[in-house]
Every structure is written in structure tokens, then in C-alpha cells.
Design an enzyme around this catalytic site. Sequence first.
Site, PDB file in Angstrom:
ATOM      1  N   THR A  77       3.162  46.900 -30.672  1.00  0.00           N
ATOM      2  CA  THR A  77       1.743  47.074 -30.341  1.00  0.00           C
ATOM      3  C   THR A  77       1.469  48.402 -29.637  1.00  0.00           C
ATOM      4  O   THR A  77       2.273  48.873 -28.829  1.00  0.00           O
ATOM      5  CB  THR A  77       1.298  45.910 -29.428  1.00  0.00           C
ATOM      6  OG1 THR A  77       1.585  44.693 -30.118  1.00  0.00           O
ATOM      7  CG2 THR A  77      -0.179  45.971 -29.102  1.00  0.00           C
ATOM      8  N   ARG A 124       7.882  33.385 -34.727  1.00  0.00           N
ATOM      9  CA  ARG A 124       6.677  32.587 -34.425  1.00  0.00           C
ATOM     10  C   ARG A 124       6.992  31.101 -34.200  1.00  0.00           C
ATOM     11  O   ARG A 124       6.348  30.469 -33.358  1.00  0.00           O
ATOM     12  CB  ARG A 124       5.606  32.815 -35.501  1.00  0.00           C
ATOM     13  CG  ARG A 124       4.920  34.171 -35.312  1.00  0.00           C
ATOM     14  CD  ARG A 124       3.954  34.558 -36.416  1.00  0.00           C
ATOM     15  NE  ARG A 124       3.356  35.863 -36.128  1.00  0.00           N
ATOM     16  CZ  ARG A 124       2.821  36.661 -37.046  1.00  0.00           C
ATOM     17  NH1 ARG A 124       2.802  36.296 -38.325  1.00  0.00           N
ATOM     18  NH2 ARG A 124       2.302  37.823 -36.699  1.00  0.00           N
ATOM     19  N   HIS A 134     -10.535   4.048 -18.039  1.00  0.00           N
ATOM     20  CA  HIS A 134     -11.801   4.432 -18.681  1.00  0.00           C
ATOM     21  C   HIS A 134     -11.517   5.008 -20.068  1.00  0.00           C
ATOM     22  O   HIS A 134     -10.649   5.871 -20.235  1.00  0.00           O
ATOM     23  CB  HIS A 134     -12.544   5.478 -17.839  1.00  0.00           C
ATOM     24  CG  HIS A 134     -12.889   4.991 -16.461  1.00  0.00           C
ATOM     25  ND1 HIS A 134     -13.650   3.871 -16.240  1.00  0.00           N
ATOM     26  CD2 HIS A 134     -12.568   5.482 -15.239  1.00  0.00           C
ATOM     27  CE1 HIS A 134     -13.787   3.683 -14.927  1.00  0.00           C
ATOM     28  NE2 HIS A 134     -13.144   4.647 -14.309  1.00  0.00           N
ATOM     29  N   GLY A 162     -12.570  18.075 -10.467  1.00  0.00           N
ATOM     30  CA  GLY A 162     -12.666  19.256  -9.599  1.00  0.00           C
ATOM     31  C   GLY A 162     -11.303  19.717  -9.100  1.00  0.00           C
ATOM     32  O   GLY A 162     -11.063  20.916  -8.919  1.00  0.00           O
ATOM     33  N   GLU A 215       2.253  37.748 -30.397  1.00  0.00           N
ATOM     34  CA  GLU A 215       2.937  37.548 -31.696  1.00  0.00           C
ATOM     35  C   GLU A 215       1.962  37.127 -32.804  1.00  0.00           C
ATOM     36  O   GLU A 215       2.273  36.293 -33.651  1.00  0.00           O
ATOM     37  CB  GLU A 215       4.114  36.579 -31.558  1.00  0.00           C
ATOM     38  CG  GLU A 215       5.240  37.224 -30.756  1.00  0.00           C
ATOM     39  CD  GLU A 215       6.605  36.639 -30.994  1.00  0.00           C
ATOM     40  OE1 GLU A 215       6.866  36.199 -32.121  1.00  0.00           O
ATOM     41  OE2 GLU A 215       7.399  36.645 -30.053  1.00  0.00           O
ATOM     42  N   GLN A 258      -6.356  34.081 -35.000  1.00  0.00           N
ATOM     43  CA  GLN A 258      -7.128  34.570 -36.145  1.00  0.00           C
ATOM     44  C   GLN A 258      -6.201  35.228 -37.181  1.00  0.00           C
ATOM     45  O   GLN A 258      -6.378  35.039 -38.387  1.00  0.00           O
ATOM     46  CB  GLN A 258      -8.205  35.565 -35.672  1.00  0.00           C
ATOM     47  CG  GLN A 258      -9.364  34.925 -34.914  1.00  0.00           C
ATOM     48  CD  GLN A 258      -8.974  34.348 -33.552  1.00  0.00           C
ATOM     49  OE1 GLN A 258      -8.075  34.834 -32.878  1.00  0.00           O
ATOM     50  NE2 GLN A 258      -9.660  33.292 -33.141  1.00  0.00           N
TER      51      GLN A 258
HETATM   52  N1  CAA Z   1       7.532  39.030 -45.048  1.00  0.00           N
HETATM   53  C1  CAA Z   1       7.868  40.109 -45.787  1.00  0.00           C
HETATM   54  N2  CAA Z   1       6.960  41.021 -46.227  1.00  0.00           N
HETATM   55  C2  CAA Z   1       5.669  40.806 -45.891  1.00  0.00           C
HETATM   56  C3  CAA Z   1       5.250  39.704 -45.124  1.00  0.00           C
HETATM   57  C4  CAA Z   1       6.251  38.794 -44.699  1.00  0.00           C
HETATM   58  N3  CAA Z   1       5.910  37.730 -43.977  1.00  0.00           N
HETATM   59  N4  CAA Z   1       3.922  39.771 -44.945  1.00  0.00           N
HETATM   60  C5  CAA Z   1       3.500  40.878 -45.576  1.00  0.00           C
HETATM   61  N5  CAA Z   1       4.560  41.494 -46.157  1.00  0.00           N
HETATM   62  C6  CAA Z   1       4.551  42.723 -46.958  1.00  0.00           C
HETATM   63  C7  CAA Z   1       3.674  42.508 -48.184  1.00  0.00           C
HETATM   64  O1  CAA Z   1       4.426  41.982 -49.255  1.00  0.00           O
HETATM   65  C8  CAA Z   1       3.200  43.922 -48.452  1.00  0.00           C
HETATM   66  O2  CAA Z   1       4.256  44.614 -49.088  1.00  0.00           O
HETATM   67  P1  CAA Z   1       4.015  45.872 -50.066  1.00  0.00           P
HETATM   68  O3  CAA Z   1       3.871  47.078 -49.221  1.00  0.00           O
HETATM   69  O4  CAA Z   1       5.248  45.918 -50.903  1.00  0.00           O
HETATM   70  O5  CAA Z   1       2.769  45.572 -50.842  1.00  0.00           O
HETATM   71  C9  CAA Z   1       3.046  44.516 -47.052  1.00  0.00           C
HETATM   72  O6  CAA Z   1       3.898  43.753 -46.204  1.00  0.00           O
HETATM   73  C10 CAA Z   1       1.634  44.471 -46.537  1.00  0.00           C
HETATM   74  O7  CAA Z   1       1.224  43.122 -46.534  1.00  0.00           O
HETATM   75  P2  CAA Z   1      -0.283  42.702 -46.319  1.00  0.00           P
HETATM   76  O8  CAA Z   1      -1.147  43.448 -47.293  1.00  0.00           O
HETATM   77  O9  CAA Z   1      -0.358  41.220 -46.315  1.00  0.00           O
HETATM   78  O10 CAA Z   1      -0.569  43.281 -44.864  1.00  0.00           O
HETATM   79  P3  CAA Z   1      -1.936  43.345 -44.107  1.00  0.00           P
HETATM   80  O11 CAA Z   1      -1.988  44.677 -43.500  1.00  0.00           O
HETATM   81  O12 CAA Z   1      -3.068  42.854 -44.896  1.00  0.00           O
HETATM   82  O13 CAA Z   1      -1.771  42.197 -43.004  1.00  0.00           O
HETATM   83  C11 CAA Z   1      -1.086  41.278 -40.958  1.00  0.00           C
HETATM   84  C12 CAA Z   1      -0.745  42.089 -42.191  1.00  0.00           C
HETATM   85  C13 CAA Z   1      -0.780  39.820 -41.212  1.00  0.00           C
HETATM   86  C14 CAA Z   1      -2.490  41.411 -40.426  1.00  0.00           C
HETATM   87  C15 CAA Z   1      -0.086  41.894 -39.966  1.00  0.00           C
HETATM   88  O14 CAA Z   1      -0.462  43.201 -39.677  1.00  0.00           O
HETATM   89  C16 CAA Z   1       0.104  41.104 -38.701  1.00  0.00           C
HETATM   90  O15 CAA Z   1       0.862  40.125 -38.684  1.00  0.00           O
HETATM   91  N6  CAA Z   1      -0.558  41.541 -37.601  1.00  0.00           N
HETATM   92  C17 CAA Z   1      -0.319  40.946 -36.329  1.00  0.00           C
HETATM   93  C18 CAA Z   1       0.700  41.735 -35.580  1.00  0.00           C
HETATM   94  C19 CAA Z   1       1.332  40.963 -34.497  1.00  0.00           C
HETATM   95  O16 CAA Z   1       1.691  39.798 -34.640  1.00  0.00           O
HETATM   96  N7  CAA Z   1       1.529  41.620 -33.366  1.00  0.00           N
HETATM   97  C20 CAA Z   1       2.203  41.010 -32.284  1.00  0.00           C
HETATM   98  C21 CAA Z   1       3.086  42.010 -31.602  1.00  0.00           C
HETATM   99  S1  CAA Z   1       4.557  41.332 -30.958  1.00  0.00           S
HETATM  100  C22 CAA Z   1       4.164  40.612 -29.486  1.00  0.00           C
HETATM  101  O17 CAA Z   1       3.085  40.208 -29.263  1.00  0.00           O
HETATM  102  C23 CAA Z   1       5.295  40.395 -28.568  1.00  0.00           C
HETATM  103  C24 CAA Z   1       5.154  40.878 -27.171  1.00  0.00           C
HETATM  104  O18 CAA Z   1       6.145  41.329 -26.577  1.00  0.00           O
HETATM  105  C25 CAA Z   1       3.893  40.692 -26.457  1.00  0.00           C
END
Ligand code: CAA
Length: 408
Positions: free
Chosen positions: A126, A242, A277, A339, A362, A366
Site C-alpha cells: 500500500t 485472506r 428477553h 450503556g 488485506e 468492497q
Molecule cells: N491470482 C492470480 N492472478 C490474479 C488474481 C489472483 N487471485 N487476481 C487477478 N489476477 C491477475 C489477472 O488474471 C490479471 O492478469 P493479466 O495481467 O494476465 O490479465 C491481473 O491479475 C489483473 O487482474 P484484474 O483485472 O482482476 O485486476 P483489477 O485491477 O481489476 O483488480 C483488485 C484487482 C482485486 C482490485 C486488486 O487490486 C486488489 O485486491 N486490491 C486490494 C489490495 C489489497 O488487498 N491491499 C491490502 C494491502 S495488504 C495489507 O493490508 C496488510 C497490512 O500490513 C496492513
Amino acid sequence: MVDFTLTEQQENIREMAHDFAEKKIRPVAWDYDKDGTWPREIIDKAWELGLMNSRFPERYGGVGASNLDGCLIGEELAWGCAGIATTLGANELAATPVLLGGSDQIKRTYLGRLTEAPRLASFCLTEPGAGSDVSSMRTTAVKRGDKYVINGSKCFITNGGYADWYTVYAKTDMDAGHRGISAFVVPKDNTVSVDKHEDKMGLRASNTATISFNDTEVPAANLLGEENHGFKLAMMTLDRTRPGVASLAIGIARAAFEFATEYSKQRVQFGVPIAMHQAIQFMIADMATKVEAGRLLTWKSAAQLDAGERNTLVSSHAKRFAADSAMEVTTDAVQVYGGYGFIKDYPVEKLMRDAKIMQLYEGTSQIQRSVIAKEVLLGRNVDEPAPEQTPEETEVAKQQSETAAAVA
Ligand code: CAA
């Protein structure tokens, strides 16, 4: 036949984690929450018992626990305190891309560092401008000779202020969107700075930091997987981690459910315990159902991984449902306390604050829905072959199918 019975070994793991949570975490959890204390002593003890790094293969110093075992541990530790459980679990998030994409030498070096001493590692994905939208990250990695030079800033990094090394995602091709991201393992040195420790609403015993990489050089061998394949590595990592977050959410929800149930039997209003209740009974009943259903989804998402199956869909089902349920259950627990639930002398307001992050980190609830919608509408989970696995995952899946065949 579907069997939800845990093996004797799994029962033992669960019991050990519960015992640790009850004796070492619970007694200090509310003090640590108040003061934001760093749980160093607890980290050391959990590491000694193998409650950290449990899913690392034996050849890299771990105990080779399954994903389901990891979820059993996660639920119990988070029942004790989700902030401490997050601290103890974050090494697995940082290590998963290494397991998936690192060479044997890189795995030995960096996983070894975590198993030979109670050290920590962090997952740096991030950025201030790239949360859910991973591909808009600005951190860069430029190849110079046999090195990469990394520049950029990562935020909301769990254990970031105390990490020995980091898994860092950076752009190796600025114009290629998600296909221009690569992943690296980066040891901490004096070019890596810890810029900020966040003061959070909940999960206060966990460290959340902003980390900057300032002309940080790493050998080309620290590239994880192929150049420009880092986005996929991040997605594959999150599929695998996850279920663990879902198990933490269930641990929080279960703790809130237990506190509320107990309190409802003690608290007398209108001449009877409030558990008499129906309004309270229905809240308790819904809490029980949410804990049970969340756990089943969590176990399924972990069991799929252990069987070598693609779990993207169920992983998001589990994370989304467990996180939202934890928020609902803890909010209702505060309601049952009335409360008093709003007062810090009572245990449930902490749980409500801790639950909130489950819907955020993670991947927000949404984002989980987006993943679910894509999987359901495109039917990717049905049509696509099993995901690439680490050699260790292939080994576990093979052993499981041999055992299943022998039992049949
Ligand atoms: N496994 C393998 N490949 C995958 C995949 C998966 N689960 N999901 C997507 N892909 C691949 C697709 O096949 C596609 O491949 P190509 O380039 O060959 O076409 C590529 O990835 C892009 O896929 P999408 O078009 O589906 O990607 P998108 O951009 O539309 O959406 C998203 C992706 C789901 C929104 C993703 O960006 C996401 O999960 N975002 C959330 C990020 C997140 O969870 N951040 C948390 C940070 S970690 C944390 O919080 C820990 C901490 O320490 C606080």
C-alpha cells in the site's frame, strides 16, 4: 462425505494456541490496547512455541503447518487480542511472496532469518495514493547492473517499524499498469527509514508504520518471480492470507459473543436476567450463527488451499463475511451491555474498535465483493486451472490426495 471434525493433531494445535491466548495474551490485552504497548515479550514466547511462522516448510525452519492449522491458531490468538494476533501473523504475509517467487537461496536466507530468532518482516504494498488500486503505485525499482535501486514510500505497514526485512512492490515499468509491477525482498539498512507510527482506533498493540526506501539497493537475485509479474504475486499472496484474516475476525466475533452471552445471564432488568428477553435472545442467536458460518467459510477457504485448489472466490467470501460479521457481532455485543458497553471499564468496546480493521486491511469488504462479483460473473473459479503452487504446496496436496485415496 464432508467431515468438519478436526484431527487429534489439529485439536492439539488449537488447544495450545488457546492456552497461550488465555494465559499470556488475555491478561494484558486491555492494558496493551490502552497504552499501545509493543508486545515484545509475547512475540518472543509465541515464536518459541511455534505459533509464529507456523506455515513455513520444515526445510526453512518452520513446522510445515497447513493453512487450516494456521486458521485454527489465528482464531484463538485473536480471541485473546486481535492486535497481538496481527503482530504475530504478519510474518506469514511478508513470507508468502518469498515462498511463491523466491529462489531456494532467498528462501533459506530470509525465511531462515525469521525462524532462527524472533524477528519480523513486513509486506509493503500500500501507498498513500495506492490502496485498493494497487496498480497506481509510485514506488520505483530501477535496474542498474546486477542491482535494483528502489525509491518510494509505503504506508499502513504492519510491523514496519520493527521489521528485519520487507517484501516490497515497485514499478519496473511505469507505463505498463499492473503489468509493470515487480516484487523484491529488501533487508532493512540505513537507506530504509521509518517515517511514522500510526495512532490507531483499534488493533493498538500492533505496529503500523510508514516506510520509505531512499535509493535502497538490492541484488537482482532479490527479485521475487519474474520482472513485471509482481501484481499477480500480490494477488496470489492475498488469496493465501485472506483466510488467516478471516480467522482473526472470527476470533474477535467469538470473544464478543462469549462476553455478551455471559453478561446477558448476569444483568437483571425488569426483574429477570436480560437473557430472558427475546430481543436479547435474538441478538445472541444471530451472533452464534455468524461465528459458526464465518468459521465454516474460513475453514473451507483454507482447506481448498491445502488441497491445491484455486481459492480466490471462497477466500474473498470468507474474508468479507467474517469481517462484516465481526463488526456486526461486536456492535451487538456493545448493545447487549447497554450503556456499560460504551465504557472502557467493560471489555466489548475494544472488540468493536478492533473489528473495524477487519473490513479494511488485506482488501476492504468492497474489494472482496468486487473479487466475488468478477469470479461469479466470469466464472473464473470454475474454468481456470489450479493456481501455480510452491513446491511445498504441491507436496502437501499430493500427500492429502494419497491419504484420501488410502481412506477410500
Ligand atoms: N491470482 C492470480 N492472478 C490474479 C488474481 C489472483 N487471485 N487476481 C487477478 N489476477 C491477475 C489477472 O488474471 C490479471 O492478469 P493479466 O495481467 O494476465 O490479465 C491481473 O491479475 C489483473 O487482474 P484484474 O483485472 O482482476 O485486476 P483489477 O485491477 O481489476 O483488480 C483488485 C484487482 C482485486 C482490485 C486488486 O487490486 C486488489 O485486491 N486490491 C486490494 C489490495 C489489497 O488487498 N491491499 C491490502 C494491502 S495488504 C495489507 O493490508 C496488510 C497490512 O500490513 C496492513
